[in-house]
Scaffold this motif. Structure first.
Motif, PDB file in Angstrom:
ATOM      1  N   GLU A 114       0.838  -1.202   0.000  1.00  0.00           N
ATOM      2  CA  GLU A 114       0.000   0.000   0.000  1.00  0.00           C
ATOM      3  C   GLU A 114       0.874   1.254   0.000  1.00  0.00           C
ATOM      4  O   GLU A 114       0.596   2.218  -0.715  1.00  0.00           O
ATOM      5  CB  GLU A 114      -0.924  -0.009   1.219  1.00  0.00           C
ATOM      6  CG  GLU A 114      -1.911   1.143   1.242  1.00  0.00           C
ATOM      7  CD  GLU A 114      -2.866   1.040   2.411  1.00  0.00           C
ATOM      8  OE1 GLU A 114      -3.217   2.107   2.961  1.00  0.00           O
ATOM      9  OE2 GLU A 114      -3.266  -0.076   2.774  1.00  0.00           O
ATOM     10  N   GLY A 118       1.033   3.643  -3.030  1.00  0.00           N
ATOM     11  CA  GLY A 118       0.549   4.953  -2.641  1.00  0.00           C
ATOM     12  C   GLY A 118       1.501   6.081  -3.029  1.00  0.00           C
ATOM     13  O   GLY A 118       1.106   7.245  -3.053  1.00  0.00           O
ATOM     14  N   PRO A 121       0.818   8.325  -8.407  1.00  0.00           N
ATOM     15  CA  PRO A 121      -0.503   8.948  -8.608  1.00  0.00           C
ATOM     16  C   PRO A 121      -1.550   7.847  -8.819  1.00  0.00           C
ATOM     17  O   PRO A 121      -1.262   6.804  -9.427  1.00  0.00           O
ATOM     18  CB  PRO A 121      -0.324   9.775  -9.885  1.00  0.00           C
ATOM     19  CG  PRO A 121       1.145   9.990 -10.006  1.00  0.00           C
ATOM     20  CD  PRO A 121       1.798   8.793  -9.382  1.00  0.00           C
ATOM     21  N   GLU A 122      -2.737   8.061  -8.312  1.00  0.00           N
ATOM     22  CA  GLU A 122      -3.782   7.039  -8.327  1.00  0.00           C
ATOM     23  C   GLU A 122      -3.989   6.416  -9.705  1.00  0.00           C
ATOM     24  O   GLU A 122      -4.124   5.202  -9.832  1.00  0.00           O
ATOM     25  CB  GLU A 122      -5.094   7.613  -7.805  1.00  0.00           C
ATOM     26  CG  GLU A 122      -6.130   6.546  -7.559  1.00  0.00           C
ATOM     27  CD  GLU A 122      -7.349   7.084  -6.831  1.00  0.00           C
ATOM     28  OE1 GLU A 122      -8.423   6.502  -7.043  1.00  0.00           O
ATOM     29  OE2 GLU A 122      -7.224   8.060  -6.086  1.00  0.00           O
ATOM     30  N   ARG A 125      -1.365   3.538 -10.600  1.00  0.00           N
ATOM     31  CA  ARG A 125      -1.292   2.295  -9.819  1.00  0.00           C
ATOM     32  C   ARG A 125      -1.876   1.111 -10.582  1.00  0.00           C
ATOM     33  O   ARG A 125      -1.218   0.092 -10.761  1.00  0.00           O
ATOM     34  CB  ARG A 125      -2.025   2.458  -8.491  1.00  0.00           C
ATOM     35  CG  ARG A 125      -1.391   3.477  -7.603  1.00  0.00           C
ATOM     36  CD  ARG A 125      -2.243   3.719  -6.364  1.00  0.00           C
ATOM     37  NE  ARG A 125      -1.910   5.041  -5.862  1.00  0.00           N
ATOM     38  CZ  ARG A 125      -2.629   5.719  -5.009  1.00  0.00           C
ATOM     39  NH1 ARG A 125      -3.747   5.197  -4.524  1.00  0.00           N
ATOM     40  NH2 ARG A 125      -2.254   6.914  -4.611  1.00  0.00           N
ATOM     41  N   GLU A 126      -3.117   1.256 -11.019  1.00  0.00           N
ATOM     42  CA  GLU A 126      -3.783   0.171 -11.743  1.00  0.00           C
ATOM     43  C   GLU A 126      -3.063  -0.129 -13.048  1.00  0.00           C
ATOM     44  O   GLU A 126      -2.940  -1.285 -13.447  1.00  0.00           O
ATOM     45  CB  GLU A 126      -5.255   0.505 -12.003  1.00  0.00           C
ATOM     46  CG  GLU A 126      -6.105   0.554 -10.758  1.00  0.00           C
ATOM     47  CD  GLU A 126      -6.198  -0.788 -10.044  1.00  0.00           C
ATOM     48  OE1 GLU A 126      -6.306  -1.834 -10.713  1.00  0.00           O
ATOM     49  OE2 GLU A 126      -6.151  -0.784  -8.795  1.00  0.00           O
TER      50      GLU A 126
END
Length: 160
Positions: A114, A118, A121-122, A125-126
């Protein structure tokens, strides 16, 4: 789309894996666990797998698996039991102490993951996880044959 000439994909992946593995090793050591030990326990819990099967799943050679299992047994975290179907094989069973430590280790790993993810940038991540998953399920799924292959490391479960 072409890759910039200055990009060294192997070095980027190696550096990221090395630093992540080092951090996990340090954090797991704080609770008396190793990435290899966690990998074996995670693959063994309630699975009825042999030591040989666990070595394969964990990308460990036989010697490393024996050393890892010796340490897990000595610590009271796992036991080798005779297979009911093959007297030459040993089934690895995780003890109650092993289950408890594995649960703590899983929390440590989840916290590290995490924190690492984290730091991105959001939206990235994916994309990172998806791209790496597609690579290891596809193009980088199996090593090619070579005369002197690099040593395999026990990362599959450590990062899964």
């Amino acid at each position: 789309m072409s890759t910039p000439k200055c990009t060294d994909l192997m070095m980027l992946l190696h550096q990221a894996a090395y630093v992540l593995e080092t951090e996990l090793t340090a954090k797991l050591a704080e609770i008396g666990m190793t990435p290899r030990g966690r990998c074996v326990l995670s693959s063994a819990v309630d699975a009825g797998r042999t030591q040989t099967e666990l070595a394969e799943l964990s990308n460990m050679d036989k010697t490393t698996m024996v050393v890892t299992m010796d340490a897990l047994e000595k610590a009271g975290l796992a036991e080798r039991k005779l297979s009911p179907t093959d007297r030459r094989a040993r089934i690895i069973e995780v003890t109650e102490a092993g289950r408890e430590l594995l649960a703590r280790a899983d929390r440590v790993v989840a916290d590290v993951y995490e924190d690492v993810l984290g730091s991105l940038p959001e939206g990235e991540r994916e994309g990172l996880l998806g791209a790496l998953t597609r690579l290891i399920e596809g193009r980088l799924g199996e090593p090619v044959e070579c005369d002197r292959p690099p040593r395999r490391r026990a990362l599959r479960q450590a990062v899964g």
